[in-house]
Design an enzyme around this catalytic site. Sequence first.
Site: not given
Ligand code: ZN
Length: 187
Positions: A83, A94, A96, A121, A124, A184
């Site tokens: 991140n 992020h 990912e 999240c 992602c 975030d």
């Molecule tokens: Zn994410």
Amino acid sequence: MNRPSRTPPPPPSPSPQSQSQSQSQSQSQSQSQSQSQSQSLSQARTWLATALEEARAGLAEGGIPIGAALYGPDGTVLGRGHNRRVQDGDPSTHAETAAFRAAGRQRTYRGTTMVTTLSPCWYCSGLVRQFGISRVVVGEATTFHGGHDWLAEHGVEIVLLDDPECVSLMRDFIKQNPALWNEDIGE
Ligand SMILES: [Zn+2]
């Protein structure tokens, strides 16, 4: 209704040989199944170590400690990242997406595994489905419950490791930086 009573023919009895054959076959099948399960679990833990390294690197840079890596079907790392919201002032980086971008263009994502220290999240999770990533290894889903259940419902293999180091990394960070964390996750 008057049905003629008929004696059904006896069921074909398998020869003792074929019976023991099929038994030992199914035994070795379940053996190799649990073997491959424990193999993939130990592989998942090894891969998580890469994501954890990324998370710690992010923390050392003053960022949010979430790391990820994308692994190919043959177990080679295609890309890794963390991140970078704080470091780059970029809320779209992020862990990912950083790992995904670092992997560059792939002809197919079938058989690939996204390893992440934290449950992904929605953004992602969407990436995983958009590109057909086959498996997601999740370090923990205690401090944040993302989209991994949704992914599982849509046929993505989920390995939830419940890793204590991933949990403590996030717990400590959230305690010390609640505003940054809320930013975030969009709260
Ligand atoms: Zn994410």
